[in-house]
Write a protein that holds these residues in place. Structure first.
Motif, mmCIF file in Angstrom:
data_model
loop_
_atom_site.group_PDB
_atom_site.id
_atom_site.type_symbol
_atom_site.label_atom_id
_atom_site.label_comp_id
_atom_site.label_asym_id
_atom_site.label_seq_id
_atom_site.Cartn_x
_atom_site.Cartn_y
_atom_site.Cartn_z
ATOM 1 N N MET A 47 27.437 37.236 45.841
ATOM 2 C CA MET A 47 28.860 37.861 46.710
ATOM 3 C C MET A 47 29.552 36.443 47.780
ATOM 4 O O MET A 47 30.762 36.731 47.265
ATOM 5 C CB MET A 47 29.022 39.211 46.382
ATOM 6 N N GLN A 48 28.093 35.974 48.725
ATOM 7 C CA GLN A 48 29.289 35.882 49.359
ATOM 8 C C GLN A 48 29.722 34.815 49.210
ATOM 9 O O GLN A 48 31.106 34.063 49.869
ATOM 10 C CB GLN A 48 28.101 35.429 49.940
ATOM 11 N N SER A 49 29.361 33.925 48.068
ATOM 12 C CA SER A 49 29.774 32.629 47.602
ATOM 13 C C SER A 49 31.166 33.208 47.144
ATOM 14 O O SER A 49 32.530 31.853 46.855
ATOM 15 C CB SER A 49 29.161 32.278 46.611
ATOM 16 N N ILE A 50 31.302 33.667 46.354
ATOM 17 C CA ILE A 50 32.445 33.957 45.830
ATOM 18 C C ILE A 50 33.861 34.502 46.713
ATOM 19 O O ILE A 50 34.945 34.274 47.159
ATOM 20 C CB ILE A 50 31.957 35.558 44.424
ATOM 21 N N ASN A 51 33.363 35.289 48.186
ATOM 22 C CA ASN A 51 34.310 35.837 49.450
ATOM 23 C C ASN A 51 34.986 34.510 49.557
ATOM 24 O O ASN A 51 35.452 34.541 50.445
ATOM 25 C CB ASN A 51 33.645 36.852 49.897
ATOM 26 N N VAL A 52 33.564 33.690 49.525
ATOM 27 C CA VAL A 52 34.375 32.192 50.721
ATOM 28 C C VAL A 52 35.325 31.808 49.688
ATOM 29 O O VAL A 52 35.867 30.433 50.133
ATOM 30 C CB VAL A 52 33.378 31.128 50.973
ATOM 31 N N THR A 53 34.709 31.499 48.352
ATOM 32 C CA THR A 53 35.598 30.523 47.286
ATOM 33 C C THR A 53 36.439 31.518 46.850
ATOM 34 O O THR A 53 37.839 30.528 46.706
ATOM 35 C CB THR A 53 34.655 30.121 46.067
ATOM 36 N N ILE A 54 36.790 32.289 47.138
ATOM 37 C CA ILE A 54 37.978 32.986 46.152
ATOM 38 C C ILE A 54 39.785 32.705 47.517
ATOM 39 O O ILE A 54 40.383 32.913 46.868
ATOM 40 C CB ILE A 54 38.234 34.802 46.185
ATOM 41 N N VAL A 106 43.055 46.479 54.038
ATOM 42 C CA VAL A 106 42.043 47.037 55.154
ATOM 43 C C VAL A 106 40.941 48.095 54.382
ATOM 44 O O VAL A 106 40.372 48.314 55.228
ATOM 45 C CB VAL A 106 42.607 49.047 54.791
ATOM 46 N N PHE A 107 40.254 47.829 53.020
ATOM 47 C CA PHE A 107 38.882 48.494 52.606
ATOM 48 C C PHE A 107 38.206 47.116 52.601
ATOM 49 O O PHE A 107 37.326 46.575 52.719
ATOM 50 C CB PHE A 107 39.370 49.581 51.252
ATOM 51 N N ASN A 108 38.342 46.156 51.457
ATOM 52 C CA ASN A 108 38.156 45.400 50.469
ATOM 53 C C ASN A 108 37.357 44.200 51.839
ATOM 54 O O ASN A 108 36.177 43.877 51.937
ATOM 55 C CB ASN A 108 38.341 44.641 49.303
ATOM 56 N N VAL A 109 38.095 43.679 52.766
ATOM 57 C CA VAL A 109 38.493 42.692 53.420
ATOM 58 C C VAL A 109 37.308 42.790 54.599
ATOM 59 O O VAL A 109 36.454 42.310 54.747
ATOM 60 C CB VAL A 109 38.747 41.637 53.973
ATOM 61 N N PRO A 110 37.117 43.735 54.999
ATOM 62 C CA PRO A 110 36.180 44.234 56.091
ATOM 63 C C PRO A 110 34.802 44.170 55.432
ATOM 64 O O PRO A 110 33.653 44.003 56.168
ATOM 65 C CB PRO A 110 36.696 45.738 56.652
ATOM 66 N N LEU A 111 34.762 44.975 53.653
ATOM 67 C CA LEU A 111 33.539 45.113 53.210
ATOM 68 C C LEU A 111 32.579 43.497 53.190
ATOM 69 O O LEU A 111 31.907 43.394 53.272
ATOM 70 C CB LEU A 111 33.397 45.917 52.096
ATOM 71 N N ASN A 112 33.666 42.196 52.947
ATOM 72 C CA ASN A 112 33.559 41.245 52.886
ATOM 73 C C ASN A 112 32.809 40.887 53.616
ATOM 74 O O ASN A 112 32.355 40.108 54.208
ATOM 75 C CB ASN A 112 34.971 40.609 52.298
ATOM 76 N N LEU A 133 28.023 47.132 47.521
ATOM 77 C CA LEU A 133 28.409 48.130 46.111
ATOM 78 C C LEU A 133 29.538 48.918 45.431
ATOM 79 O O LEU A 133 30.351 49.137 44.443
ATOM 80 C CB LEU A 133 27.354 47.391 45.487
ATOM 81 N N SER A 134 28.869 49.831 46.163
ATOM 82 C CA SER A 134 29.652 51.183 45.981
ATOM 83 C C SER A 134 31.063 51.196 46.317
ATOM 84 O O SER A 134 32.250 51.454 45.286
ATOM 85 C CB SER A 134 28.923 52.683 46.180
ATOM 86 N N ASP A 135 30.944 50.747 47.682
ATOM 87 C CA ASP A 135 32.240 51.401 48.506
ATOM 88 C C ASP A 135 33.239 50.158 48.153
ATOM 89 O O ASP A 135 34.693 50.459 47.601
ATOM 90 C CB ASP A 135 32.264 51.361 50.192
ATOM 91 N N TRP A 136 32.966 48.994 47.440
ATOM 92 C CA TRP A 136 33.498 47.845 47.576
ATOM 93 C C TRP A 136 34.185 48.061 45.882
ATOM 94 O O TRP A 136 35.174 47.599 45.786
ATOM 95 C CB TRP A 136 32.657 46.946 47.671
ATOM 96 N N THR A 137 33.418 48.262 44.916
ATOM 97 C CA THR A 137 33.881 48.661 43.660
ATOM 98 C C THR A 137 34.819 49.840 43.420
ATOM 99 O O THR A 137 35.978 50.153 42.762
ATOM 100 C CB THR A 137 31.999 48.816 42.139
#
Length: 159
Positions: A47-54, A106-112, A133-137
């Motif tokens: 997931m860290q890799s996806i968050n950098v790549t996206i 507001v929600f997904n980026v801070p989790l990332n 996994l729970s909150d982000w999803t």
């Protein structure tokens, strides 16, 4: 009848919102579940890799384009009020801007951002990963539905 530029904006906004809904749907229905099946350190690393790549991918252009078009469409709905069509334009714009774009920020980026600092090999990693996994999803479900409904509203506004 709307101005031709507004129709073009509605078509592109519908397509981009629908495309984003598909990406979010994939994450909600199988990507995150697949990551949950991996060992904690591997799931976090993936997931860290996806968050950098996206943020360096065409996804971000589509994500921002849909937001900009939604703002334009909302303004055009007020400037050229056409009853139900304008209501659909505003509905699509609000759904995308608030429930997809802003919920991401507001929600997904801070989790990332929190996950980016995590070391998957620590004792705290398992709890962080389970919560992530729970909150982000859950928030991803919101943006999936919102983006799909926004696309539908934009299409409805055209007809």
């Amino acid at each position: 009848m709307t101005f031709p530029i507004t129709n073009i904006a509605l078509i592109i906004a519908a397509l981009s919102s629908g495309l984003l809904a598909g990406v979010y749907f994939a994450f909600s229905t199988f990507v995150m579940q697949s990551f949950a099946r991996l060992p904690v350190d591997q799931g976090i690393a993936a997931m860290q890799s996806i968050n950098v790549t996206i943020v360096r991918s065409p996804f971000i252009a589509v994500f921002l384009l849909a937001a900009a078009l939604s703002l334009f469409i909302a303004v055009m709905a007020f400037l050229n009020w056409r009853g139900t069509a304008s209501v659909m334009m505003l509905t699509g714009a609000v759904l995308y801007i608030v429930a997809s774009f802003l919920s991401t920020i507001v929600f997904n980026v801070p989790l990332n951002d929190a996950l980016a600092k995590a070391d998957g090999h620590t004792a705290e990693a398992a709890q962080l990963w389970a919560t992530y996994l729970s909150d982000w999803t859950q928030w991803n479900h919101v943006r999936t539905v919102a983006s799909l409904l926004a696309a539908c509203a934009f299409v409805k506004a055209l007809f």
